[in-house]
Write a protein that holds these residues in place. Structure first.
Motif, PDB file in Angstrom:
ATOM      1  N   LYS A  26       0.866  -1.179   0.000  1.00 39.23           N
ATOM      2  CA  LYS A  26       0.000   0.000   0.000  1.00 39.23           C
ATOM      3  C   LYS A  26       0.909   1.238   0.000  1.00 39.23           C
ATOM      4  N   VAL A  27       0.482   2.275  -0.700  1.00 34.17           N
ATOM      5  CA  VAL A  27       1.291   3.501  -0.740  1.00 34.17           C
ATOM      6  C   VAL A  27       0.499   4.643  -0.106  1.00 34.17           C
ATOM      7  N   LYS A  28       1.174   5.429   0.713  1.00 33.79           N
ATOM      8  CA  LYS A  28       0.540   6.612   1.313  1.00 33.79           C
ATOM      9  C   LYS A  28       1.461   7.806   1.100  1.00 33.79           C
ATOM     10  N   ILE A  29       0.884   8.906   0.605  1.00 29.60           N
ATOM     11  CA  ILE A  29       1.695  10.112   0.363  1.00 29.60           C
ATOM     12  C   ILE A  29       1.511  11.081   1.532  1.00 29.60           C
ATOM     13  N   ILE A  30       2.612  11.611   2.025  1.00 27.61           N
ATOM     14  CA  ILE A  30       2.538  12.589   3.118  1.00 27.61           C
ATOM     15  C   ILE A  30       2.984  13.937   2.547  1.00 27.61           C
ATOM     16  N   LYS A  31       2.070  14.916   2.640  1.00 25.09           N
ATOM     17  CA  LYS A  31       2.343  16.204   2.003  1.00 25.09           C
ATOM     18  C   LYS A  31       2.317  17.330   3.033  1.00 25.09           C
ATOM     19  N   GLY A  32       3.413  18.042   3.133  1.00 23.76           N
ATOM     20  CA  GLY A  32       3.453  19.144   4.082  1.00 23.76           C
ATOM     21  C   GLY A  32       4.827  19.775   4.061  1.00 23.76           C
ATOM     22  N   ASN A  33       5.109  20.697   4.970  1.00 23.44           N
ATOM     23  CA  ASN A  33       6.455  21.265   4.972  1.00 23.44           C
ATOM     24  C   ASN A  33       7.449  20.226   5.494  1.00 23.44           C
ATOM     25  N   ARG A  34       8.729  20.504   5.280  1.00 26.26           N
ATOM     26  CA  ARG A  34       9.778  19.539   5.587  1.00 26.26           C
ATOM     27  C   ARG A  34       9.689  18.956   6.988  1.00 26.26           C
ATOM     28  N   GLU A  35       9.689  19.826   7.981  1.00 27.81           N
ATOM     29  CA  GLU A  35       9.764  19.366   9.369  1.00 27.81           C
ATOM     30  C   GLU A  35       8.556  18.511   9.714  1.00 27.81           C
ATOM     31  N   LYS A  36       7.381  19.030   9.349  1.00 33.62           N
ATOM     32  CA  LYS A  36       6.148  18.296   9.689  1.00 33.62           C
ATOM     33  C   LYS A  36       6.114  16.938   9.007  1.00 33.62           C
ATOM     34  N   THR A  37       6.567  16.908   7.739  1.00 33.87           N
ATOM     35  CA  THR A  37       6.543  15.645   6.993  1.00 33.87           C
ATOM     36  C   THR A  37       7.436  14.608   7.663  1.00 33.87           C
ATOM     37  N   ILE A  38       8.636  15.042   8.024  1.00 39.06           N
ATOM     38  CA  ILE A  38       9.582  14.109   8.655  1.00 39.06           C
ATOM     39  C   ILE A  38       8.995  13.580   9.969  1.00 39.06           C
ATOM     40  N   GLU A  39       8.460  14.493  10.761  1.00 39.44           N
ATOM     41  CA  GLU A  39       7.915  14.110  12.064  1.00 39.44           C
ATOM     42  C   GLU A  39       6.762  13.116  11.884  1.00 39.44           C
ATOM     43  N   LYS A  40       5.867  13.459  10.939  1.00 37.90           N
ATOM     44  CA  LYS A  40       4.692  12.597  10.727  1.00 37.90           C
ATOM     45  C   LYS A  40       5.107  11.216  10.232  1.00 37.90           C
ATOM     46  N   ILE A  41       6.012  11.186   9.266  1.00 35.96           N
ATOM     47  CA  ILE A  41       6.435   9.884   8.723  1.00 35.96           C
ATOM     48  C   ILE A  41       7.070   9.052   9.833  1.00 35.96           C
ATOM     49  N   ASN A  42       7.930   9.663  10.631  1.00 32.52           N
ATOM     50  CA  ASN A  42       8.563   8.891  11.714  1.00 32.52           C
ATOM     51  C   ASN A  42       7.538   8.379  12.726  1.00 32.52           C
ATOM     52  N   ASP A  43       6.528   9.209  13.035  1.00 33.25           N
ATOM     53  CA  ASP A  43       5.443   8.760  13.934  1.00 33.25           C
ATOM     54  C   ASP A  43       4.732   7.552  13.355  1.00 33.25           C
ATOM     55  N   LEU A  44       4.376   7.690  12.059  1.00 30.28           N
ATOM     56  CA  LEU A  44       3.631   6.601  11.405  1.00 30.28           C
ATOM     57  C   LEU A  44       4.464   5.313  11.377  1.00 30.28           C
ATOM     58  N   VAL A  45       5.753   5.476  11.093  1.00 33.79           N
ATOM     59  CA  VAL A  45       6.629   4.295  11.030  1.00 33.79           C
ATOM     60  C   VAL A  45       6.583   3.558  12.366  1.00 33.79           C
ATOM     61  N   GLN A  46       6.762   4.314  13.443  1.00 34.59           N
ATOM     62  CA  GLN A  46       6.746   3.738  14.786  1.00 34.59           C
ATOM     63  C   GLN A  46       5.459   2.940  14.999  1.00 34.59           C
ATOM     64  N   ASN A  47       4.360   3.601  14.639  1.00 33.20           N
ATOM     65  CA  ASN A  47       3.051   2.994  14.808  1.00 33.20           C
ATOM     66  C   ASN A  47       2.872   1.701  14.025  1.00 33.20           C
ATOM     67  N   TYR A  48       3.236   1.765  12.745  1.00 32.92           N
ATOM     68  CA  TYR A  48       3.079   0.580  11.887  1.00 32.92           C
ATOM     69  C   TYR A  48       3.971  -0.552  12.378  1.00 32.92           C
ATOM     70  N   ILE A  49       5.185  -0.216  12.779  1.00 33.99           N
ATOM     71  CA  ILE A  49       6.112  -1.268  13.236  1.00 33.99           C
ATOM     72  C   ILE A  49       5.556  -1.937  14.493  1.00 33.99           C
ATOM     73  N   GLU A  50       5.010  -1.128  15.384  1.00 35.68           N
ATOM     74  CA  GLU A  50       4.407  -1.709  16.598  1.00 35.68           C
ATOM     75  C   GLU A  50       3.273  -2.660  16.246  1.00 35.68           C
ATOM     76  N   ASN A  51       2.636  -2.390  15.123  1.00 34.68           N
ATOM     77  CA  ASN A  51       1.547  -3.270  14.686  1.00 34.68           C
ATOM     78  C   ASN A  51       2.040  -4.417  13.799  1.00 34.68           C
ATOM     79  N   GLY A  52       3.345  -4.612  13.774  1.00 30.46           N
ATOM     80  CA  GLY A  52       3.909  -5.771  13.077  1.00 30.46           C
ATOM     81  C   GLY A  52       4.067  -5.608  11.575  1.00 30.46           C
ATOM     82  N   LEU A  53       3.969  -4.379  11.083  1.00 28.87           N
ATOM     83  CA  LEU A  53       4.097  -4.183   9.634  1.00 28.87           C
ATOM     84  C   LEU A  53       5.523  -3.795   9.250  1.00 28.87           C
ATOM     85  N   LYS A  54       5.883  -4.156   8.024  1.00 28.92           N
ATOM     86  CA  LYS A  54       7.180  -3.732   7.489  1.00 28.92           C
ATOM     87  C   LYS A  54       6.956  -2.464   6.659  1.00 28.92           C
ATOM     88  N   VAL A  55       7.697  -1.414   6.975  1.00 29.68           N
ATOM     89  CA  VAL A  55       7.422  -0.108   6.375  1.00 29.68           C
ATOM     90  C   VAL A  55       8.567   0.350   5.468  1.00 29.68           C
TER      91      VAL A  55
END
Ligand code: TXA
Ligand code: MG
Length: 350
Positions: free
Chosen positions: A243-272
């Motif tokens: 599945k593909v998800k696009i994150i659109k925003g300014n640099r800092e917010k994008t990095i922060e959001k992607i890292n948050d999501l990664v943490q979340n998905y990994i905790e749920n057993g997904l490979k990101v």
């Protein structure tokens, strides 16, 4: 089916390979070959039985017309007439990544044009492709050389992966230089309309007619009311298994959001997977599979690497790909068009 596979380093030195592939086309066979945009899967455009084999090998819906590839600018035998703007654009951009839609002549069989009264024609900017068409003695109908729905192949390895055993011949050359498919411009209408953004950008085309515009239905999620005029644009496309998800925003917010999501998905057993640009590779959680597709200052490089990146996430068995958004200007319009389709328009705007 046995598929012959051969690599061409140099057109002159390896001319026998191209000759053999041209014989295959003449005899009604199908051949995958390099172009500057993506690899194509070709057949004699004027031979309905040969063209039918392309649809079969790709699993392509029959209502999706093919682009006809020519080796020079003389196309009078294929089209009713060439509008003035067409003549100018052919002069300016052929050989190159632009397909022009014109009224076809009856010599083009219905299966090639999916029964439309128009045909898309282009002259690819690749020596192997041009020699193959010339030696075949016939225009070559060719869609991208992938299984329908997958990202288009930009090198011979990906063609082999998709088409080995399904086609007669695969010729390899260098990696495709543009990386996204040709711009498709409908010049049967006035003003001309871009049906698919690609290597020749809106800005470049507006130098020749400032009224040229992009079919609005193709940049947004299609619903029942919007019907893209290029039949192929309605299909799920360019999609990796993940599945593909696009994150659109300014640099800092994008990095922060992607890292948050990664943490979340990994905790749920997904490979990101994370698709980013070179400048930001180091900003991300390295428990994810991170692929840089080029410098944020070089959209050509990003276009060139986009499809290969989507495919290599699949090789790494990623469940979800988080991608940064790219600037929708120049070739960035084509990049985002393909990326949005890969993401089925799943865009998180911050
Ligand atoms: O760069 C390219 O164009 C590559 C290389 C191989 O040349 N080819 C390519 O072909 O991308 P394909 O079949 O993957 O995409 C062709 C697109 C489809 O969306 C199809 O619906 C559209 O062109 N198309 C073809 N003929 C058309 C026509 N007469 N009117 C409107 N759309 C057309
Ligand atoms: Mg395609």
């Amino acid at each position: 089916m046995d598929t012959k596979i051969a690599r061409v380093e140099d057109v002159q030195e390896n001319i026998h390979i191209i000759l053999e592939a041209a014989e295959t086309i003449k005899n009604g066979g199908i051949v995958a070959f390099p172009t500057e945009t993506v690899y194509g899967l070709g057949a004699d455009a004027l031979n309905p039985k040969a063209v039918e084999k392309i649809f079969k090998a790709k699993g392509r819906p029959q209502d999706n017309p093919l682009i006809v590839h020519v080796f020079d600018k003389k196309i009078d035998e294929l089209v009713e007439s060439i509008p003035e703007i067409g003549k100018k654009l052919i002069d300016a951009f052929w050989p190159g990544p632009i397909t022009l839609i014109m009224k076809k002549k009856p010599v083009i069989p219905d299966i090639t044009s999916a029964s439309l009264d128009t045909i898309g024609i282009r002259m690819p900017d690749n020596d192997i492709a041009l020699k193959l068409i010339e030696l075949s003695g016939t225009p070559i109908a060719a869609p991208s050389a992938n299984i329908s729905g997958k990202p288009s192949p930009t090198d011979i390895e990906r063609c082999i992966e998709d088409l080995s055993g399904k086609v007669d011949f695969i010729i390899g050359g260098s990696k495709s230089n543009v990386g996204v498919e040709s711009t498709i411009l409908d010049i049967t209408v006035d003003p001309p309309c871009i049906l698919r953004p690609g290597g020749i950008t809106l800005e470049m085309l507006r130098e020749y007619d400032e009224r040229i515009y992009i079919d609005p239905s193709i940049m947004e999620k299609s619903d029942l009311n919007s019907r893209p005029k290029a039949p192929g644009m309605k299909y799920k496309h360019y999609a990796p298994k993940a599945k593909v998800k696009i994150i659109k925003g300014n640099r800092e917010k994008t990095i922060e959001k992607i890292n948050d999501l990664v943490q979340n998905y990994i905790e749920n057993g997904l490979k990101v997977g994370i698709m980013t640009c070179r400048e930001r590779v180091k900003c991300y959680n390295n428990n994810a599979e991170i692929i840089s597709i080029g410098s944020e200052n070089n959209m050509q490089e990003i276009a060139r690497n986009l499809f290969e990146a989507l495919r290599s996430f699949d090789d790494r068995n990623v469940d979800i790909i988080l991608s940064e958004a790219f600037i929708e200007k120049g070739v960035g319009i084509a990049i985002m068009n393909r990326l949005k389709k890969a993401a089925a328009y799943d865009i998180l705007e911050l």
